[in-house]
Design a protein around this motif. Structure first.
Motif, PDB file in Angstrom:
ATOM      1  N   LYS A 116       0.877  -1.182   0.000  1.00  0.00           N
ATOM      2  CA  LYS A 116       0.000   0.000   0.000  1.00  0.00           C
ATOM      3  C   LYS A 116       0.907   1.223   0.000  1.00  0.00           C
ATOM      4  CE  LYS A 116      -3.056   2.593   3.098  1.00  0.00           C
ATOM      5  NZ  LYS A 116      -2.092   3.663   3.399  1.00  0.00           N
ATOM      6  N   ARG A 117       0.598   2.166  -0.867  1.00  0.00           N
ATOM      7  CA  ARG A 117       1.440   3.365  -0.917  1.00  0.00           C
ATOM      8  C   ARG A 117       1.287   4.188   0.360  1.00  0.00           C
ATOM      9  NH1 ARG A 117       3.601   5.301  -5.653  1.00  0.00           N
ATOM     10  NH2 ARG A 117       3.253   7.463  -5.118  1.00  0.00           N
ATOM     11  N   TRP A 118       2.275   4.964   0.647  1.00  0.00           N
ATOM     12  CA  TRP A 118       2.298   5.818   1.836  1.00  0.00           C
ATOM     13  C   TRP A 118       1.238   6.926   1.735  1.00  0.00           C
ATOM     14  CZ3 TRP A 118       5.845   4.929  -1.920  1.00  0.00           C
ATOM     15  CH2 TRP A 118       6.033   5.951  -2.865  1.00  0.00           C
ATOM     16  N   ASP A 119       0.829   7.410   2.911  1.00  0.00           N
ATOM     17  CA  ASP A 119      -0.066   8.576   2.930  1.00  0.00           C
ATOM     18  C   ASP A 119       0.761   9.854   2.866  1.00  0.00           C
ATOM     19  OD1 ASP A 119      -2.215   6.845   3.276  1.00  0.00           O
ATOM     20  OD2 ASP A 119      -1.930   6.814   5.449  1.00  0.00           O
ATOM     21  N   ARG A 120       1.879   9.839   3.594  1.00  0.00           N
ATOM     22  CA  ARG A 120       2.767  11.004   3.614  1.00  0.00           C
ATOM     23  C   ARG A 120       4.198  10.502   3.478  1.00  0.00           C
ATOM     24  NH1 ARG A 120       2.217  16.247   6.597  1.00  0.00           N
ATOM     25  NH2 ARG A 120       3.602  16.458   4.827  1.00  0.00           N
ATOM     26  N   VAL A 121       4.988  11.173   2.658  1.00  0.00           N
ATOM     27  CA  VAL A 121       6.390  10.754   2.565  1.00  0.00           C
ATOM     28  C   VAL A 121       7.077  11.027   3.907  1.00  0.00           C
ATOM     29  CG1 VAL A 121       8.612  11.165   1.445  1.00  0.00           C
ATOM     30  CG2 VAL A 121       6.531  11.129   0.078  1.00  0.00           C
ATOM     31  N   LEU A 122       6.860  12.209   4.448  1.00  0.00           N
ATOM     32  CA  LEU A 122       7.478  12.557   5.731  1.00  0.00           C
ATOM     33  C   LEU A 122       6.394  13.015   6.691  1.00  0.00           C
ATOM     34  CD1 LEU A 122      10.015  13.078   7.474  1.00  0.00           C
ATOM     35  CD2 LEU A 122      10.102  15.376   6.511  1.00  0.00           C
ATOM     36  N   ASP A 123       6.290  12.304   7.785  1.00  0.00           N
ATOM     37  CA  ASP A 123       5.310  12.668   8.804  1.00  0.00           C
ATOM     38  C   ASP A 123       6.053  13.401   9.922  1.00  0.00           C
ATOM     39  OD1 ASP A 123       3.479  12.841  10.802  1.00  0.00           O
ATOM     40  OD2 ASP A 123       3.200  10.676  11.061  1.00  0.00           O
ATOM     41  N   SER A 124       5.777  14.706  10.029  1.00  0.00           N
ATOM     42  CA  SER A 124       6.469  15.520  11.037  1.00  0.00           C
ATOM     43  C   SER A 124       5.559  15.811  12.229  1.00  0.00           C
ATOM     44  CB  SER A 124       6.889  16.868  10.426  1.00  0.00           C
ATOM     45  OG  SER A 124       7.540  16.671   9.207  1.00  0.00           O
ATOM     46  N   SER A 125       4.439  15.107  12.306  1.00  0.00           N
ATOM     47  CA  SER A 125       3.443  15.483  13.315  1.00  0.00           C
ATOM     48  C   SER A 125       3.941  15.268  14.744  1.00  0.00           C
ATOM     49  CB  SER A 125       2.140  14.710  13.090  1.00  0.00           C
ATOM     50  OG  SER A 125       2.405  13.323  13.165  1.00  0.00           O
ATOM     51  N   ARG A 126       4.936  14.386  14.914  1.00  0.00           N
ATOM     52  CA  ARG A 126       5.456  14.163  16.281  1.00  0.00           C
ATOM     53  C   ARG A 126       6.906  14.640  16.395  1.00  0.00           C
ATOM     54  NH1 ARG A 126       6.157   8.871  17.775  1.00  0.00           N
ATOM     55  NH2 ARG A 126       6.708   9.573  19.855  1.00  0.00           N
ATOM     56  N   ALA A 127       7.265  15.648  15.601  1.00  0.00           N
ATOM     57  CA  ALA A 127       8.650  16.128  15.618  1.00  0.00           C
ATOM     58  C   ALA A 127       9.062  16.424  17.065  1.00  0.00           C
ATOM     59  CB  ALA A 127       8.767  17.386  14.766  1.00  0.00           C
ATOM     60  N   PRO A 128      10.279  16.127  17.451  1.00  0.00           N
ATOM     61  CA  PRO A 128      11.417  15.724  16.618  1.00  0.00           C
ATOM     62  C   PRO A 128      11.454  14.235  16.251  1.00  0.00           C
ATOM     63  CG  PRO A 128      12.119  15.887  18.889  1.00  0.00           C
ATOM     64  CD  PRO A 128      10.666  16.247  18.871  1.00  0.00           C
ATOM     65  N   PHE A 129      10.344  13.506  16.500  1.00  0.00           N
ATOM     66  CA  PHE A 129      10.310  12.111  16.043  1.00  0.00           C
ATOM     67  C   PHE A 129       9.679  12.095  14.658  1.00  0.00           C
ATOM     68  CE2 PHE A 129      10.658  11.898  20.573  1.00  0.00           C
ATOM     69  CZ  PHE A 129      11.556  10.865  20.774  1.00  0.00           C
ATOM     70  N   TYR A 130      10.501  12.006  13.649  1.00  0.00           N
ATOM     71  CA  TYR A 130      10.006  12.016  12.266  1.00  0.00           C
ATOM     72  C   TYR A 130       9.777  10.585  11.798  1.00  0.00           C
ATOM     73  CZ  TYR A 130      11.495  16.867  12.244  1.00  0.00           C
ATOM     74  OH  TYR A 130      11.642  18.191  12.533  1.00  0.00           O
ATOM     75  N   ARG A 131       8.791  10.418  10.930  1.00  0.00           N
ATOM     76  CA  ARG A 131       8.526   9.097  10.369  1.00  0.00           C
ATOM     77  C   ARG A 131       8.457   9.213   8.854  1.00  0.00           C
ATOM     78  NH1 ARG A 131       9.713   7.676  14.730  1.00  0.00           N
ATOM     79  NH2 ARG A 131       8.568   6.354  16.172  1.00  0.00           N
ATOM     80  N   TRP A 132       9.173   8.301   8.173  1.00  0.00           N
ATOM     81  CA  TRP A 132       9.156   8.300   6.712  1.00  0.00           C
ATOM     82  C   TRP A 132       8.133   7.299   6.191  1.00  0.00           C
ATOM     83  CZ3 TRP A 132      11.528  11.841   3.733  1.00  0.00           C
ATOM     84  CH2 TRP A 132      12.541  12.614   4.327  1.00  0.00           C
ATOM     85  N   PHE A 133       7.434   7.699   5.170  1.00  0.00           N
ATOM     86  CA  PHE A 133       6.474   6.845   4.451  1.00  0.00           C
ATOM     87  C   PHE A 133       5.339   6.348   5.352  1.00  0.00           C
ATOM     88  CE2 PHE A 133      10.595   6.708   2.358  1.00  0.00           C
ATOM     89  CZ  PHE A 133      10.231   7.299   1.160  1.00  0.00           C
ATOM     90  N   ALA A 134       4.861   7.256   6.201  1.00  0.00           N
ATOM     91  CA  ALA A 134       3.761   6.911   7.111  1.00  0.00           C
ATOM     92  C   ALA A 134       2.558   6.460   6.295  1.00  0.00           C
ATOM     93  CB  ALA A 134       3.407   8.124   7.956  1.00  0.00           C
ATOM     94  N   GLY A 135       1.946   5.394   6.754  1.00  0.00           N
ATOM     95  CA  GLY A 135       0.771   4.853   6.059  1.00  0.00           C
ATOM     96  C   GLY A 135       1.142   3.828   4.994  1.00  0.00           C
ATOM     97  N   GLY A 136       2.414   3.791   4.613  1.00  0.00           N
ATOM     98  CA  GLY A 136       2.865   2.826   3.597  1.00  0.00           C
ATOM     99  C   GLY A 136       2.975   1.422   4.192  1.00  0.00           C
ATOM    100  N   VAL A 137       2.738   0.426   3.375  1.00  0.00           N
ATOM    101  CA  VAL A 137       2.832  -0.965   3.822  1.00  0.00           C
ATOM    102  C   VAL A 137       3.676  -1.732   2.800  1.00  0.00           C
ATOM    103  CG1 VAL A 137       1.501  -3.080   4.253  1.00  0.00           C
ATOM    104  CG2 VAL A 137       0.574  -0.870   4.976  1.00  0.00           C
ATOM    105  N   LEU A 138       4.651  -2.494   3.298  1.00  0.00           N
ATOM    106  CA  LEU A 138       5.532  -3.252   2.396  1.00  0.00           C
ATOM    107  C   LEU A 138       6.143  -4.414   3.157  1.00  0.00           C
ATOM    108  CD1 LEU A 138       8.934  -1.350   1.873  1.00  0.00           C
ATOM    109  CD2 LEU A 138       7.529  -1.227   3.940  1.00  0.00           C
TER     110      LEU A 138
END
Ligand code: COA
Ligand code: AMP
Length: 633
Positions: free
Chosen positions: A31-53
């Motif tokens: 499943k493709r990601w919802d956001r490439v970079l999720d900064s909502s919990r900065a400084p804890f960044y998450r890449w490809f949030a919502g993506g499944v692989l």
């Protein structure tokens, strides 16, 4: 070829989401990601949030589906056992699926931890990929670590299952792993449910009935497992690395960002394409082994080499050239220390001429500072570009490199070249301001870190913030000091903490001091990393004994070196210690380790104004002289 580095680098910082989103198209996503970079919990960044692989799918099944099934995926070359074995992509996929099925049968599911305590055998790679296939989290512990270190990792990761081999093979000796595992489990509070043992014919292990399972029995009749879809942000593995105390840091790697960054790096940093042969002469116990023996080359569709041997002595200093020529290696990656060992045993490079290295085009070095002598020796004797690049367990892939795939930049000896696309590297002073060009400061990376870097420490968000983000808010602290020149080339000079680099292995002198201090005769101590021709640095211990201790110093020193070996492991290479009357300190009681190091290395030093008693430096210099330091030359 002109280099596109500048343009690519600029774009990676200007539009990280566009840049990494495009790189992610190279992978298979359930499943493709919802956001490439999720900064909502900065400084804890998450890449490809919502993506499944699934990482194992992308490393194996993906290539089989695209017609690479018959290409060699993994070549196991073991001069220490006289074994050579090739696995095609289809074979490796099948072995991994079977191992994953066997793990599932003994209760391993998505999110469970599995610790591997295994040498460089194909079953270790298969097991790593099998964990990834299930969404289980592997944690590989390097075989050179002692039971206590393994126990600490067991307690932190709390694995359901342990996978191990009965022994490791070092030139001239066989190391029994099973007794070390048994001791570790005895020491640990957490008790893994099952231990699966790969019995190597060189040394068989005794099994604990009910808990231990032999590898063949473990696999027999297992149902091959399909790939379990996981969130891009789910952990793929935990890799423990030395921190500033005896407690190691559990570096977490996610699935999505890691796969994207590594696949991108293969082509753009290392300049290798699918179908080519890539060899990282390291160990799967280290980050280099995770990223560039296992995941990077397989994600790219390369053939990777698993070499169970040394650069020298297995059987000679031509070992690397034999492997490179026999398997048609295009790119080799190792640590400078390996080259220093080769250079020491074959100063004229006479072994190189014996082999056909026509397919070999680039040598990459990392893990420690690359001294210009070693760089020039390798360049001269191999006739290929020699690229120093800089990275850490935490980042998982290079922070600075000469990105050969983007078009090579001029090499400046002593520099790992420039920041890799994605890394916004800055040199800061204690005042949080950027240092002028040419002036040393702390090297930091402005947040967010690119994909592939650690999102946190295993179940320790607070410790992650404290260790890496607190010193320079908004920046990741690399804990290396250095400078940048007028051309943006980076120079990595030293660590700002107590980490030393012994033969490319990262060790904490603080951890060694904890071991020395626990000896009943020791009142206080200091461990300092001293320059070594072969290993780059080696630890040297200085101990002050408690009042009334009158035993021969040699006896105490022998006990101390053995204690470090038993507690941390042979890999610490702690062989030199000396009993001194006093340690040099500041008036506030801080031990002057930096000054001791300078004396040992024969560098000019001036006692700090705050020194308590300058005469002690003379005593330390005398003690070092007795040990043969500083070394001539
Ligand atoms: N299991 C158990 N013990 C191990 C081990 C393992 N997997 N790997 C190393 N050890 C032991 C060694 O036998 C040695 O023990 P000793 O003190 O009894 O001799 C000790 O740990 C130190 O090992 P090492 O650092 O490998 O030193 P060395 O003197 O045996 O070899 C080099 C020196 C330079 C040849 C070697 O360090 C090397 O090949 N380095 C390559 C660099 C590398 O792989 N770096 C990883 C990051 S890229
Ligand atoms: P590790 O986490 O074991 O990979 O060790 C990382 C540390 O090794 C870095 O923080 C540096 O101190 C050192 N290091 C790695 N590569 C280089 C390099 N190319 N030049 C200088 N130091 C390096």
């Amino acid at each position: 070829m002109t280099s596109s580095y500048d343009a690519v680098y600029a774009r990676s910082l200007k539009d990280p989401e566009g840049f990494w989103g495009q790189a992610a198209e190279e992978l298979h996503w359930k499943k493709r990601w919802d956001r490439v970079l999720d900064s909502s919990r900065a400084p804890f960044y998450r890449w490809f949030a919502g993506g499944v692989l699934n990482t194992s799918y992308n490393a194996l099944d993906f290539h089989v589906a695209r017609g690479r099934g018959r290409q060699a995926a993994l070549i196991y070359d073991s001069p220490v056992t006289g074994t050579l074995r090739t696995f095609t992509y289809a074979e490796l996929r099948d072995e991994v699926a079977l191992c994953a099925g066997a793990l599932r049968r003994i209760g391993v599911e998505k999110g469970d931890r599995v610790i591997l305590y295994m040498p460089m055998v194909p079953e270790a790679v298969i097991a790593m990929l099998a964990c990834a296939r299930l969404g289980a989290i592997h944690s590989v512990v390097f075989g050179g670590f002692a039971p206590k270190e393994l126990a600490t990792r067991i307690d932190d990761a709390r694995p359901k299952v342990m996978l191990l081999a009965s022994c490791g093979i070092e030139p001239g000796r066989t190391i029994a792993y099973k007794p070390m595992l048994d001791q570790a489990i005895e020491m640990s509070r957490h008790k893994p449910e099952r231990c699966v043992v790969l019995q190597r014919p060189q040394l068989l292990a005794e099994l604990v009935p009910g808990r231990d399972l032999e590898w063949g029995e473990f696999l027999a009749g297992a149902e091959p497992a399909e790939c379990v879809p996981v969130a891009a942000t789910d952990p793929l593995y935990i890799l423990y690395t030395s921190g500033t105390t005896g407690i190691p840091k559990g570096v977490v790697r996610d699935n999505g960002g890691h796969a994207v960054a590594l696949k991108w790096s293969m082509e753009n940093v290392y300049g290798v394409g699918a179908g080519e042969v890539y060899w990282a002469a390291s160990d799967i116990g280290w980050v280099v082994g995770h990223s560039y023996i296992v995941y990077g080359p397989l994600l790219k569709g390369c053939t990777t080499i698993l070499y169970e041997g040394k650069p020298v002595g297995t059987p000679d200093p031509g070992a690397f050239w034999r492997v490179a020529s026999q398997h048609g290696v295009n790119v080799l990656f190792t640590a400078p220390t390996a080259f220093r060992a080769i250079k020491r045993d074959d100063p004229t490079g006479s072994h190189i001429a014996k082999y056909d290295l026509s397919r070999f085009r680039t040598l990459f070095l990392a893990g420690e500072r690359c001294d210009p002598d070693t760089l020039h020796w390798a360049e001269r004797n191999l006739g290929v570009p020699v690229i120093d690049h800089w990275w850490q367990t935490e980042t998982g892939w290079p922070i600075a490199a000469n990105c050969v795939g983007l078009g090579m930049l001029p090499v400046k000896p002593g520099s790992p070249t420039k920041a890799v696309p994605g890394y916004d590297v800055r040199i800061l002073g204690a005042d949080q301001k950027e240092r002028p060009r040419g002036e040393i400061g702390t090297i930091v990376v402005k947040l967010p870190l690119p994909p592939g870097c650690l999102p946190t420490l295993w179940q320790k968000d607070e410790a992650y913030e404290k260790a890496y983000l607190a010193a320079h808010p908004g920046h990741y602290l690399t804990a290396d000091a250095g400078y940048q020149d007028e051309d943006d080339y980076l120079y990595i000079m030293s660590r700002v903490d107590d980490i030393i680099n012994v033969a490319g292995h990262r060790l904490s002198t603080g951890g060694m001091e904890e071991v020395l201090a626990s000896h009943p005769d020791v009142a206080e101590c200091a461990v300092v990393g001293v320059h070594d021709e072969l290993k780059g640095e080696i630890p040297v211990g200085f101990v002050v004994t408690k009042a009334g201790v009158n035993r021969p110093h040699a006896e105490i020193v022998a006990e101390l070196t053995q204690k470090v070996r038993d507690t941390i492991g042979a890999v610490a290479a702690f062989k030199i210690a000396v009993v001194v009357k006093r340690l040099p300190k500041t008036r506030s009681g801080k031990i002057l380790r930096g000054t001791i190091k300078k004396i040992a290395d024969g560098q000019p030093y001036s006692p700090p104004a705050t020194i308590d008693d300058p005469a002690i430096l003379g005593e330390i210099a005398d003690a070092l002289k007795d040990l043969g330091y500083p070394k001539a030359g």
